[in-house]
Scaffold this motif. Structure first.
Motif, PDB file in Angstrom:
ATOM      1  N   LEU A 223     -21.046 -37.084  33.470  1.00 47.25           N
ATOM      2  CA  LEU A 223     -19.968 -36.437  32.710  1.00 47.25           C
ATOM      3  C   LEU A 223     -20.451 -35.995  31.335  1.00 47.25           C
ATOM      4  O   LEU A 223     -20.076 -34.913  30.852  1.00 47.25           O
ATOM      5  N   HIS A 224     -21.278 -36.816  30.696  1.00 48.23           N
ATOM      6  CA  HIS A 224     -21.827 -36.416  29.393  1.00 48.23           C
ATOM      7  C   HIS A 224     -22.765 -35.220  29.544  1.00 48.23           C
ATOM      8  O   HIS A 224     -22.813 -34.351  28.663  1.00 48.23           O
ATOM      9  N   LEU A 225     -23.497 -35.172  30.656  1.00 45.82           N
ATOM     10  CA  LEU A 225     -24.373 -34.024  30.900  1.00 45.82           C
ATOM     11  C   LEU A 225     -23.546 -32.763  31.133  1.00 45.82           C
ATOM     12  O   LEU A 225     -23.863 -31.697  30.594  1.00 45.82           O
ATOM     13  N   VAL A 267     -13.128 -38.357  29.297  1.00 44.45           N
ATOM     14  CA  VAL A 267     -11.782 -37.968  29.734  1.00 44.45           C
ATOM     15  C   VAL A 267     -11.705 -36.465  30.028  1.00 44.45           C
ATOM     16  O   VAL A 267     -10.633 -35.872  30.008  1.00 44.45           O
ATOM     17  N   PHE A 268     -12.873 -35.855  30.276  1.00 41.39           N
ATOM     18  CA  PHE A 268     -12.985 -34.518  30.852  1.00 41.39           C
ATOM     19  C   PHE A 268     -12.626 -33.359  29.927  1.00 41.39           C
ATOM     20  O   PHE A 268     -12.772 -32.206  30.340  1.00 41.39           O
ATOM     21  N   ASP A 269     -12.179 -33.600  28.714  1.00 42.80           N
ATOM     22  CA  ASP A 269     -11.724 -32.473  27.892  1.00 42.80           C
ATOM     23  C   ASP A 269     -12.817 -31.446  27.596  1.00 42.80           C
ATOM     24  O   ASP A 269     -12.524 -30.245  27.577  1.00 42.80           O
ATOM     25  N   PRO A 270     -14.085 -31.860  27.380  1.00 42.18           N
ATOM     26  CA  PRO A 270     -15.122 -30.826  27.246  1.00 42.18           C
ATOM     27  C   PRO A 270     -15.267 -29.968  28.493  1.00 42.18           C
ATOM     28  O   PRO A 270     -15.543 -28.768  28.399  1.00 42.18           O
ATOM     29  N   ILE A 271     -15.070 -30.583  29.673  1.00 46.19           N
ATOM     30  CA  ILE A 271     -15.152 -29.813  30.914  1.00 46.19           C
ATOM     31  C   ILE A 271     -13.952 -28.869  31.021  1.00 46.19           C
ATOM     32  O   ILE A 271     -14.087 -27.717  31.449  1.00 46.19           O
ATOM     33  N   TYR A 272     -12.766 -29.338  30.606  1.00 50.27           N
ATOM     34  CA  TYR A 272     -11.596 -28.457  30.601  1.00 50.27           C
ATOM     35  C   TYR A 272     -11.818 -27.254  29.677  1.00 50.27           C
ATOM     36  O   TYR A 272     -11.334 -26.155  29.958  1.00 50.27           O
ATOM     37  N   SER A 273     -12.536 -27.472  28.571  1.00 46.45           N
ATOM     38  CA  SER A 273     -12.770 -26.381  27.614  1.00 46.45           C
ATOM     39  C   SER A 273     -13.654 -25.292  28.184  1.00 46.45           C
ATOM     40  O   SER A 273     -13.708 -24.177  27.651  1.00 46.45           O
ATOM     41  N   LEU A 274     -14.370 -25.616  29.270  1.00 50.05           N
ATOM     42  CA  LEU A 274     -15.231 -24.638  29.913  1.00 50.05           C
ATOM     43  C   LEU A 274     -14.439 -23.430  30.416  1.00 50.05           C
ATOM     44  O   LEU A 274     -14.893 -22.287  30.314  1.00 50.05           O
ATOM     45  N   PHE A 275     -13.228 -23.668  30.919  1.00 46.96           N
ATOM     46  CA  PHE A 275     -12.461 -22.602  31.558  1.00 46.96           C
ATOM     47  C   PHE A 275     -12.006 -21.520  30.574  1.00 46.96           C
ATOM     48  O   PHE A 275     -12.180 -20.330  30.861  1.00 46.96           O
ATOM     49  N   PHE A 307      -6.012 -25.901  37.896  1.00 42.51           N
ATOM     50  CA  PHE A 307      -6.171 -26.986  38.863  1.00 42.51           C
ATOM     51  C   PHE A 307      -6.741 -28.235  38.192  1.00 42.51           C
ATOM     52  O   PHE A 307      -6.545 -29.349  38.662  1.00 42.51           O
ATOM     53  N   PHE A 308      -7.406 -28.033  37.038  1.00 39.40           N
ATOM     54  CA  PHE A 308      -7.956 -29.156  36.276  1.00 39.40           C
ATOM     55  C   PHE A 308      -7.029 -29.592  35.148  1.00 39.40           C
ATOM     56  O   PHE A 308      -6.917 -30.781  34.865  1.00 39.40           O
TER      57      PHE A 308
END
Length: 493
Positions: A223-225, A267-275, A307-308
């Motif tokens: 997740l950090h990666l 908690v996934f927020d950096p991944i959510y910011s990808l969109f 969806f995320f």
């Protein structure tokens, strides 16, 4: 020549003043949170839900050595990029690889530096009261049933912590990783899990199967990666905006360590910011090249992002504001065509989700309905405070200075920088007044932060003419702020 010298002298004074304000306010902020001068620095008193970051100082400065090589490598990178007259494609790829690696090491370094150490990654993933995604994922026995009945599951309020406040993308993503790991031969990890000591999290450890134990050990690093890799699309968006690889790389260095990106990978927020970043990039390219298919793929990304996380709905509102500021009568036909392609992408993807049994409208309504209740009035002040603190004091001060500059500037609204600045503030103010989000916007609104950071990069390098030394000062104070927040608060989830 006199006019030019006068302009350069004025610009130098503005730059020096800017740097002084950055250093002074960041120093005061760090001192204030270190001494816990007021609990209000950590959030408001909210009678409905405890909303303050905890002040929890345990001296870990003996471990600060971990940041020294990371910091020095960052400085070397800034100097190397700044000295190049231009950056070719080969160098671009190498720099991005190094930057993603450095971002990852910085985030893991923050965990190591924390009072809990690296071992806390297991608990932050597995503890249902802290995370929730992993707990939900391992308890899914029938993924088709979970997707088909997601609105009912959300409304039953049985999902753990953060899993209960988001659409199921992150849960499905974790479930997929867990299932892939379960296919590995146990001989690969048995010796590892037998020698792991999880301290007071042993009650969580013993409930897991062998493959889930191994998954719980390596997923935090994955997740950090993933969080670190989100700087790559940020870079490409910045480069599209600047048309300058050198400047785009320099501002990506700044973005890579902002507090919100540094703290919330679990908690996934950096991944959510990808969109929103990818969505903006596709739309920008579509407009520049006048190719409507980019808008079709923007529609696809929009639905995948929803969806995320339902957060993307607020970002879409920002896009509508930007379109309203940008529309020209001569371009109405082109814009309508683009919108039609976007809508086609949205509906095509929605049909795809419907075919697999996922009820998108009901799921979004359920997620929004189940958001934590908080008071309205305290967050009128603390939402912007939280946002700008977690974007980074040096970056926020510079962005506010840029905003004032654009407000005073007599240039036409057709200026892209002006339109983007106005778009941000109009969207930001309306969302705060609406009460759509009450609290934790420093985390939840990470998906908005890329825009101010890109504008700050343009302002510092093209208007203020920051030198290598100036960029290092800004970077250094941002770097220090993140470390001080980690040492005296408990911001890593």
């Amino acid at each position: 020549m006199v006019v030019k010298n006068s302009y350069e002298s004025k610009n130098l004074k503005n730059k020096q003043k800017q740097l002084f304000v950055i250093c002074f306010i960041t120093f005061l902020f760090c001192l204030a949170i270190a001494t816990n001068i007021s609990p209000l620095l950590r959030g408001p008193y909210d009678s409905l839900l405890k909303s303050q970051w905890p002040y929890y100082f345990v001296n870990t400065f003996s471990k600060i050595w971990v940041f020294i090589p990371i910091y020095l490598f960052y400085l070397f990178l800034v100097r190397f990029i700044y000295k190049k007259t231009s950056v070719d494609q080969k160098t671009e790829g190498l720099m991005l690889f190094i930057l993603v690696t450095l971002t990852f090491l910085f985030q893991i370094g923050l965990v190591y530096f924390s009072r809990f150490g690296i071992g806390v990654l297991f608990r932050r993933l597995v503890d249902p009261g802290i995370n929730g995604y992993f707990t939900t994922a391992v308890n899914i026995h029938d993924i088709n049933f979970f997707i088909d009945n997601f609105p009912l599951i959300i409304n039953s309020r049985t999902l753990a912590q953060h899993a209960s406040g988001h659409t199921p993308g992150a849960i499905i993503m974790l479930k997929t990783i867990i299932e892939i790991i379960s296919l590995l031969p146990s001989t690969l990890y048995n010796s590892i899990i037998q020698n792991v000591h999880v301290g007071d999290a042993n009650n969580l450890w013993i409930t897991l199967s062998s493959s889930n134990k191994f998954a719980a050990l390596i997923i935090p690093f994955i997740l950090h990666l993933f969080a670190s890799a989100t700087i790559v699309p940020f870079y490409f968006l910045a480069n599209s905006f600047y048309q300058d690889r050198k400047h785009a790389l320099l501002i990506t260095i700044i973005y890579s360590i902002i507090p919100s990106l540094s703290f919330f990978a679990m908690v996934f927020d950096p991944i959510y910011s990808l969109f929103p970043i990818v969505l903006s990039l596709l739309m920008y390219i579509g407009v520049k090249r006048n190719e409507p298919m980019y808008f079709f793929w923007s529609g696809v990304i929009t639905v995948l992002g929803l969806f995320f996380s339902a957060f993307l709905l607020t970002f879409i509102f920002g896009l509508i504001v930007f379109c309203a500021l940008s529309i020209k009568r001569s371009e109405i036909k082109i814009r309508i065509n683009n919108i039609l392609f976007f809508i086609t992408g949205v509906f095509t993807t929605l049909i795809g989700f419907t075919l697999i049994g996922f009820d998108f409208p009901s799921s979004l309504i359920a997620v929004i309905h189940n958001q934590a209740s908080r008071e309205y009035l305290p967050w009128l002040l603390f939402n912007p405070y939280d946002f700008f603190v977690f974007m980074g004091i040096p970056v926020s001060i510079t962005f506010i200075s840029l905003s004032i500059h654009e407000l005073k500037n007599k240039t036409n609204i057709s200026s892209l920088t002006k339109r983007l600045t106005y778009t941000f503030w109009i969207t930001f103010i309306i969302l705060i007044l609406s009460g759509a989000s009450r609290g934790e916007v420093g985390r939840i609104w990470l998906g908005f932060m890329f825009l101010p950071v890109i504008l700050v990069g343009n302002y510092t390098m093209n208007d203020l003419k920051f030198t290598n030394r100036d960029l290092v000062i800004l970077f250094t104070f941002l770097f220090i702020q993140v470390i001080i927040m980690e040492e005296f608060w408990v911001p890593i989830w």
